[in-house]
Enzyme design. Structure first.
Site, PDB file in Angstrom:
ATOM      1  N   LYS A  34      11.627  -0.318  53.005  1.00 50.54           N
ATOM      2  CA  LYS A  34      12.597   0.966  53.504  1.00 50.54           C
ATOM      3  C   LYS A  34      12.756   1.749  52.064  1.00 50.54           C
ATOM      4  O   LYS A  34      12.796   3.108  51.900  1.00 50.54           O
ATOM      5  CB  LYS A  34      13.669   0.618  54.097  1.00 50.54           C
ATOM      6  CG  LYS A  34      13.602  -0.188  55.466  1.00 50.54           C
ATOM      7  CD  LYS A  34      12.748   0.997  56.408  1.00 50.54           C
ATOM      8  CE  LYS A  34      13.870   2.112  56.976  1.00 50.54           C
ATOM      9  NZ  LYS A  34      13.280   2.719  58.205  1.00 50.54           N
TER      10      LYS A  34
ATOM     11  N   GLU B  95      20.426  -1.502  53.345  1.00 54.19           N
ATOM     12  CA  GLU B  95      20.122  -2.526  52.617  1.00 54.19           C
ATOM     13  C   GLU B  95      19.184  -1.917  51.185  1.00 54.19           C
ATOM     14  O   GLU B  95      18.834  -3.026  50.390  1.00 54.19           O
ATOM     15  CB  GLU B  95      18.998  -3.256  53.382  1.00 54.19           C
ATOM     16  CG  GLU B  95      19.721  -3.896  54.640  1.00 54.19           C
ATOM     17  CD  GLU B  95      19.401  -5.149  55.495  1.00 54.19           C
ATOM     18  OE1 GLU B  95      18.345  -5.636  54.790  1.00 54.19           O
ATOM     19  OE2 GLU B  95      19.741  -5.514  56.468  1.00 54.19           O
TER      20      GLU B  95
ATOM     21  N   HIS C 229      19.306 -14.105  50.954  1.00 52.43           N
ATOM     22  CA  HIS C 229      20.151 -13.574  51.850  1.00 52.43           C
ATOM     23  C   HIS C 229      21.204 -12.776  51.186  1.00 52.43           C
ATOM     24  O   HIS C 229      22.084 -13.107  50.391  1.00 52.43           O
ATOM     25  CB  HIS C 229      21.128 -14.783  52.801  1.00 52.43           C
ATOM     26  CG  HIS C 229      21.798 -14.425  53.840  1.00 52.43           C
ATOM     27  ND1 HIS C 229      22.440 -15.333  54.646  1.00 52.43           N
ATOM     28  CD2 HIS C 229      21.813 -13.310  54.291  1.00 52.43           C
ATOM     29  CE1 HIS C 229      22.917 -14.728  55.521  1.00 52.43           C
ATOM     30  NE2 HIS C 229      22.901 -13.416  55.402  1.00 52.43           N
TER      31      HIS C 229
HETATM   32  P1  NAD Z   1      13.698  -1.509  66.402  1.00 59.21           P
HETATM   33  O1  NAD Z   1      12.964  -2.634  65.633  1.00 59.21           O
HETATM   34  O2  NAD Z   1      14.691  -1.898  67.506  1.00 59.21           O
HETATM   35  O3  NAD Z   1      12.763  -0.440  66.927  1.00 59.21           O
HETATM   36  C1  NAD Z   1      11.470   0.167  66.206  1.00 59.21           C
HETATM   37  C2  NAD Z   1      10.670   0.900  66.873  1.00 59.21           C
HETATM   38  O4  NAD Z   1       9.583   1.300  66.282  1.00 59.21           O
HETATM   39  C3  NAD Z   1      10.061   0.176  68.111  1.00 59.21           C
HETATM   40  O5  NAD Z   1      10.287   0.896  69.414  1.00 59.21           O
HETATM   41  C4  NAD Z   1       8.560   0.003  67.931  1.00 59.21           C
HETATM   42  O6  NAD Z   1       7.640  -0.183  68.639  1.00 59.21           O
HETATM   43  C5  NAD Z   1       8.323   1.232  66.947  1.00 59.21           C
HETATM   44  N1  NAD Z   1       7.134   0.955  65.853  1.00 59.21           N
HETATM   45  C6  NAD Z   1       7.160  -0.229  65.201  1.00 59.21           C
HETATM   46  N2  NAD Z   1       5.976  -0.180  64.420  1.00 59.21           N
HETATM   47  C7  NAD Z   1       5.595   1.132  64.800  1.00 59.21           C
HETATM   48  C8  NAD Z   1       4.541   1.902  64.474  1.00 59.21           C
HETATM   49  N3  NAD Z   1       3.464   1.267  63.532  1.00 59.21           N
HETATM   50  N4  NAD Z   1       3.981   2.895  65.086  1.00 59.21           N
HETATM   51  C9  NAD Z   1       4.883   3.448  65.979  1.00 59.21           C
HETATM   52  N5  NAD Z   1       6.008   2.726  66.477  1.00 59.21           N
HETATM   53  C10 NAD Z   1       6.399   1.737  65.687  1.00 59.21           C
HETATM   54  O7  NAD Z   1      14.677  -0.803  65.292  1.00 59.21           O
HETATM   55  P2  NAD Z   1      15.796  -0.288  65.235  1.00 59.21           P
HETATM   56  O8  NAD Z   1      16.884  -1.242  64.878  1.00 59.21           O
HETATM   57  O9  NAD Z   1      16.284   0.624  66.265  1.00 59.21           O
HETATM   58  O10 NAD Z   1      15.750   0.516  63.888  1.00 59.21           O
HETATM   59  C11 NAD Z   1      15.247   2.066  63.942  1.00 59.21           C
HETATM   60  C12 NAD Z   1      15.336   2.524  62.625  1.00 59.21           C
HETATM   61  O11 NAD Z   1      16.754   2.261  61.919  1.00 59.21           O
HETATM   62  C13 NAD Z   1      14.723   1.844  61.519  1.00 59.21           C
HETATM   63  O12 NAD Z   1      13.978   2.502  60.515  1.00 59.21           O
HETATM   64  C14 NAD Z   1      15.520   0.779  60.705  1.00 59.21           C
HETATM   65  O13 NAD Z   1      14.963   0.722  59.416  1.00 59.21           O
HETATM   66  C15 NAD Z   1      16.667   1.847  60.609  1.00 59.21           C
HETATM   67  N6  NAD Z   1      17.879   1.105  60.590  1.00 59.21           N
HETATM   68  C16 NAD Z   1      18.505   0.080  61.541  1.00 59.21           C
HETATM   69  C17 NAD Z   1      19.834  -0.439  61.483  1.00 59.21           C
HETATM   70  C18 NAD Z   1      20.071  -1.424  62.514  1.00 59.21           C
HETATM   71  O14 NAD Z   1      21.186  -2.004  62.354  1.00 59.21           O
HETATM   72  N7  NAD Z   1      19.293  -1.715  63.584  1.00 59.21           N
HETATM   73  C19 NAD Z   1      20.658   0.022  60.538  1.00 59.21           C
HETATM   74  C20 NAD Z   1      20.258   0.871  59.666  1.00 59.21           C
HETATM   75  C21 NAD Z   1      18.911   1.491  59.738  1.00 59.21           C
HETATM   76  O1  DAU Z   2      22.218  -3.073  57.271  1.00 57.08           O
HETATM   77  C1  DAU Z   2      21.453  -2.492  57.972  1.00 57.08           C
HETATM   78  C2  DAU Z   2      20.500  -3.199  58.478  1.00 57.08           C
HETATM   79  O2  DAU Z   2      20.975  -4.335  59.472  1.00 57.08           O
HETATM   80  C3  DAU Z   2      19.196  -2.947  59.220  1.00 57.08           C
HETATM   81  O3  DAU Z   2      18.530  -1.910  58.049  1.00 57.08           O
HETATM   82  C4  DAU Z   2      18.217  -3.789  59.661  1.00 57.08           C
HETATM   83  O4  DAU Z   2      17.211  -3.313  60.492  1.00 57.08           O
HETATM   84  C5  DAU Z   2      19.074  -4.611  60.726  1.00 57.08           C
HETATM   85  O5  DAU Z   2      18.135  -6.034  61.288  1.00 57.08           O
HETATM   86  C6  DAU Z   2      20.316  -5.356  59.861  1.00 57.08           C
HETATM   87  O6  DAU Z   2      19.849  -6.309  59.055  1.00 57.08           O
HETATM   88  P1  DAU Z   2      20.472  -7.668  58.817  1.00 57.08           P
HETATM   89  O7  DAU Z   2      19.638  -8.649  58.253  1.00 57.08           O
HETATM   90  O8  DAU Z   2      21.976  -7.497  58.288  1.00 57.08           O
HETATM   91  O9  DAU Z   2      20.681  -7.990  60.510  1.00 57.08           O
HETATM   92  P2  DAU Z   2      20.675  -9.315  61.229  1.00 57.08           P
HETATM   93  O10 DAU Z   2      21.382  -8.824  62.571  1.00 57.08           O
HETATM   94  O11 DAU Z   2      19.200 -10.009  61.223  1.00 57.08           O
HETATM   95  O12 DAU Z   2      21.580 -10.261  60.475  1.00 57.08           O
HETATM   96  C7  DAU Z   2      23.095  -9.886  60.384  1.00 57.08           C
HETATM   97  C8  DAU Z   2      23.525 -11.059  59.693  1.00 57.08           C
HETATM   98  O13 DAU Z   2      23.764 -12.171  60.432  1.00 57.08           O
HETATM   99  C9  DAU Z   2      22.846 -11.464  58.389  1.00 57.08           C
HETATM  100  O14 DAU Z   2      23.884 -11.813  57.303  1.00 57.08           O
HETATM  101  C10 DAU Z   2      22.121 -12.686  58.700  1.00 57.08           C
HETATM  102  C11 DAU Z   2      23.129 -13.418  59.859  1.00 57.08           C
HETATM  103  N1  DAU Z   2      22.405 -14.175  60.948  1.00 57.08           N
HETATM  104  C12 DAU Z   2      21.390 -13.427  61.569  1.00 57.08           C
HETATM  105  C13 DAU Z   2      20.760 -14.173  62.614  1.00 57.08           C
HETATM  106  C14 DAU Z   2      19.522 -13.414  63.366  1.00 57.08           C
HETATM  107  C15 DAU Z   2      22.689 -15.332  61.459  1.00 57.08           C
HETATM  108  O15 DAU Z   2      23.634 -16.043  60.509  1.00 57.08           O
HETATM  109  N2  DAU Z   2      22.250 -15.854  62.341  1.00 57.08           N
HETATM  110  C16 DAU Z   2      21.062 -15.328  62.816  1.00 57.08           C
HETATM  111  O16 DAU Z   2      20.385 -16.047  63.704  1.00 57.08           O
END
Ligand code: NAD
Ligand code: DAU
Length: 353
Positions: free
Chosen positions: A162, A135, A292
């Site tokens: 980020k 992102e 968005h």
């Molecule tokens: P998540 O929200 O599921 O988990 C985040 C974790 O960090 C939780 O366990 C929370 O308790 C901990 N945390 C939050 N604030 C904190 C603080 N101040 N001190 C210590 N711990 C803290 O997140 P995720 O989806 O597992 O994402 C993990 C990493 O990957 C993030 O850096 C996110 O930006 C990155 N990322 C996520 C996605 C995705 O699709 N979920 C994609 C690309 C990158």
């Molecule tokens: O691209 C990587 C990112 O993907 C990570 O860095 C973020 O931590 C992770 O949350 C995710 O971000 P998005 O915003 O893409 O994920 P989210 O699941 O919130 O939404 C995915 C898509 O679906 C987005 O276009 C918004 C849409 N959406 C999401 C929700 C929660 C809906 O249409 N309805 C919903 O209720």
């Protein structure tokens, strides 16, 4: 190939961190330190299987707390840090950006300072790996891809925080020679994802036969990757990645949100012995997310060519694994969605933060 004794993982009770710790616990002999504040998104029960193992240690710490972070670094002396901890949900960043600025920017800075201090006499063979997101590159129209060289153009408070942390990590490499690597990954799916993100939210709402809110016209595109493929890539980077480099990680699997919701409706209908279109009546188009991003698509040739990484899972298999995990773990969904889990944490861990 780098070898480590002690790997410190931040955010190991969240979605990707939980999967990462389980994965490296099985695949390596490392001592693993998990530091996590246990926010709403962190669930310590995810790691119950290993909580009493002698090479796994959990510390409830806020990564912004420099004193505690430093003392933990001194106590365990990690030679590798894999930094997942973050506020991660875009919608929450729109309604309340402050926690994102604190955790994602100040928290990352605090960890970098602690690593710089710990490794000040000898940083050879050490590594600080920063987990980031696609992102930071902004939003694509119908064509094109994000490359490692694409200029940063973050648009939500989440992605801006980020992006900011990525820049600080790079600055510590250039200024202090801190050995760092960064990965920017696309949208993950899999077990243990908090049911506020698109896929687990839709699955849990389908199970409960609640509305399925699709933002705007539903035509926004995300590039979906199974969490284990992401974590495999992270392992390749910490073993073989060039210090100072950024690696994109992606699923090469672009799907519009409405197509994804339809796929989930059909797959769940089949698993629950319902008519194919039974759950589609729950789909509701709702007001769009502010700012968005329209489309994300990752080019991940660099990690494939340089480190030999490749995905192990195709989407059809991995989404089935994911859906089945939620169907078999309805209590987990209830626990985190209802707030029961947070009550349990405050009773059992209230003094430790
Ligand atoms: P998540 O929200 O599921 O988990 C985040 C974790 O960090 C939780 O366990 C929370 O308790 C901990 N945390 C939050 N604030 C904190 C603080 N101040 N001190 C210590 N711990 C803290 O997140 P995720 O989806 O597992 O994402 C993990 C990493 O990957 C993030 O850096 C996110 O930006 C990155 N990322 C996520 C996605 C995705 O699709 N979920 C994609 C690309 C990158
Ligand atoms: O691209 C990587 C990112 O993907 C990570 O860095 C973020 O931590 C992770 O949350 C995710 O971000 P998005 O915003 O893409 O994920 P989210 O699941 O919130 O939404 C995915 C898509 O679906 C987005 O276009 C918004 C849409 N959406 C999401 C929700 C929660 C809906 O249409 N309805 C919903 O209720």
């Amino acid at each position: 190939m780098r070898k480590f004794d002690t790997v410190l993982v931040t955010g190991g009770c969240g979605f990707i961190g939980t999967n990462f710790i389980k994965y490296i616990f099985d695949k390596t002999n490392y001592k693993i330190i998990n530091i996590d504040a246990l926010t709403y998104a962190g669930n310590i029960k995810n790691l119950i299987d290993i909580e009493n193992k002698d090479r796994y240690f959990f510390e409830r710490v806020n990564i912004c707390d420099a004193k505690k972070v430093n003392s933990i670094f001194e106590k365990y002396k990690p030679d590798c840090i894999v930094h997942f901890a973050a506020e991660s949900h875009v919608d929450r960043s729109i309604f309340g950006p402050k926690d994102f600025i604190d955790t994602n920017i100040i928290g990352t800075f605090t960890l970098l300072e602690a690593a710089r201090n710990l490794w000040k006499d000898n940083a050879n063979g050490k590594l600080f790996h920063h987990i980031s997101t696609d992102e930071v590159y902004g939003s694509l129209s119908d064509t094109g891809y994000f490359y490692e060289t694409t200029a940063y153009d973050p648009r939500s408070p989440y992605s801006a925080s980020k992006a900011s942390s990525d820049h600080i990590v790079k600055a510590y490499y250039h200024t202090y020679n801190l050995p760092v690597t960064i990965s920017n990954c696309s949208n993950n799916y899999g077990p243990y994802q908090f049911p506020e993100k698109l896929i687990p939210l839709m699955i849990s709402n389908i199970i409960e036969e609640k509305d399925l809110p699709v933002y705007g016209d539903g035509k926004n595109i995300r590039d979906w990757i199974f969490v284990e493929d992401h974590n495999n890539a992270v392992l390749d980077i910490i073993y073989k990645g060039r210090v100072g480099e950024t690696y994109n990680i992606g699923g090469e699997n672009e799907i519009t949100n409405i197509d994804m919701v339809n796929i989930l409706c059909e797959k769940l209908a089949s698993k629950m012995n319902k008519d194919k279109d039974y759950y589609k009546r729950l789909i509701k188009f709702v007001k769009d997310r502010a700012g968005h991003d329209r489309r994300y698509a990752i080019n991940c040739d660099k990690i494939k060519k340089e480190l030999g990484w490749k995905r192990q899972y195709d989407f059809n298999t991995a989404i089935d694994i994911t859906i089945d995990w939620y169907l078999n773990n309805k209590e987990w969904i209830y626990d985190v969605k209802s707030g029961e889990y947070q009550k349990w944490i405050e009773l059992n861990y209230s003094n430790s933060l």
